[in-house]
Design an enzyme around this catalytic site. Structure first.
Site, mmCIF file in Angstrom:
data_model
loop_
_atom_site.group_PDB
_atom_site.id
_atom_site.type_symbol
_atom_site.label_atom_id
_atom_site.label_comp_id
_atom_site.label_asym_id
_atom_site.label_seq_id
_atom_site.Cartn_x
_atom_site.Cartn_y
_atom_site.Cartn_z
ATOM 1 C CB CYS A 43 6.499 5.764 3.487
ATOM 2 S SG CYS A 43 7.098 4.065 3.293
ATOM 3 C CG ASP A 45 6.630 3.165 -1.596
ATOM 4 O OD1 ASP A 45 6.872 3.484 -2.788
ATOM 5 O OD2 ASP A 45 5.964 2.157 -1.287
ATOM 6 N NE ARG A 47 4.898 2.214 -4.507
ATOM 7 C CZ ARG A 47 4.041 1.307 -4.018
ATOM 8 N NH1 ARG A 47 3.204 0.688 -4.823
ATOM 9 N NH2 ARG A 47 4.033 1.030 -2.724
ATOM 10 C CG HIS A 99 2.437 5.119 1.016
ATOM 11 N ND1 HIS A 99 2.465 4.056 0.128
ATOM 12 C CD2 HIS A 99 3.503 4.934 1.832
ATOM 13 C CE1 HIS A 99 3.514 3.292 0.389
ATOM 14 N NE2 HIS A 99 4.161 3.790 1.423
ATOM 15 C CB CYS A 102 2.492 1.513 3.382
ATOM 16 S SG CYS A 102 4.081 1.740 4.218
#
Ligand code: CO
Length: 214
Positions: A43, A45, A47, A99, A102
Site C-alpha cells: 500500500c 500508506d 506508515r 496492512h 488501511c
C-alpha cells in the site's frame, strides 16, 4: 523552523555520510546494478515503509506501491512492474503486503462517491462482494475490517497468478512463488497469511490457465 524541503536535503547529506562511514564504496556498489530476489507490492500508506519493516537494504527488494495494494488487470503500471520483475530481474518471490487500518480498504466498506477513486476502489468492492457472506457474519466492525484486509491480500495474490508473464515463468522454472502478508500496524508485526498458492492456482486453472507459450 526550517521548511520540510530543507530538512529533507539535510537528511540526505547525513544519510550519505552515514553510509560512507561504514562502507566508502557503498554508492559505487549500488550503481553497478540490481538483482533483487523479491518483488514487493504494498500500500502507498505513508506508515507502511516496505524496506524498514523488512529490515531490507537498497538493492534487495523491487517495490511497487498503490492504494490498497491492488492488482488491477488494466493497470499498465503494475503489469509493467510485474513483467520487468519476473522476466528481467527474475525475482524468486512476489509478496503482496496489505496492512490493518488501511484507508483504501475502509473506504470500500462504506459505499460513497469518491470521484477518481471510484474505479480504483471497485476492485476492493469486488473482493467485498465475493466474500460478502463471511464478512457480514462478522459482527465486530474492527474484525470485519481486518478480515477484508486479509481477504484482499488473498484475492490480489490470485490476481497475480492470472498474469501471463507470471504463469509463463512459473511453468518454466517453478518461480516466482507468491506470498500474502499483512503488516499489523498496531504492533509492527509482519504476518504471513500462509496462503497455499499452488492449490489456489489448481482451483482456478480451469478458468485462468493461459498455457502461455515461450
Ligand atoms: Co493502505
Amino acid at each position: 523552523m526550517k521548511n520540510t524541503f530543507e530538512h529533507i536535503f539535510e537528511n540526505n547529506k547525513a544519510w550519505i555520510a552515514e553510509k560512507l562511514s561504514t562502507n566508502p564504496a557503498y554508492f559505487e556498489n549500488l550503481s553497478k546494478g540490481q538483482s533483487p530476489e523479491y518483488l514487493y507490492i504494498g500500500c502507498s500508506d505513508s506508515r507502511v515503509t516496505a524496506e524498514d519493516l523488512m529490515g531490507a537494504e537498497p538493492g534487495q527488494i523491487f517495490i511497487h506501491r498503490n492504494i490498497a495494494n491492488l492488482i488491477v488487470p488494466t493497470d499498465s503500471n503494475v503489469n509493467a512492474v510485474v513483467q520487468y520483475a519476473v522476466e528481467h530481474l527474475k525475482v524468486k518471490h512476489i509478496i503482496i503486503c496489505g496492512h490493518y487500518e488501511c484507508g483504501g480498504v475502509k473506504a470500500a466498506l462504506q459505499p460513497s462517491d469518491m470521484g477518481q477513486l471510484n474505479s480504483w476502489l471497485q476492485t476492493l468492492r469486488d473482493v467485498f462482494r465475493l466474500h460478502q457472506a463471511e464478512l457480514e457474519s462478522i459482527k465486530d466492525e474492527k474484525k470485519r475490517f481486518d478480515r477484508l484486509v486479509e481477504l484482499n491480500v488473498r484475492e490480489q495474490c490470485i490476481n497475480i497468478i492470472k498474469i501471463d508473464h507470471v504463469q509463463r515463468m512459473w511453468y518454466k522454472t517453478g518461480f516466482p512463488q507468491i506470498h500474502g502478508w499483512v503488516f499489523n500496524i498496531r504492533t509492527g508485526e509482519l504476518i504471513d497469511l500462509d496462503l497455499d498458492m499452488p492449490k489456489e492456482f489448481s482451483d482456478i486453472r480451469k478458468i485462468y490457465d493461459l498455457k502461455p507459450l515461450g
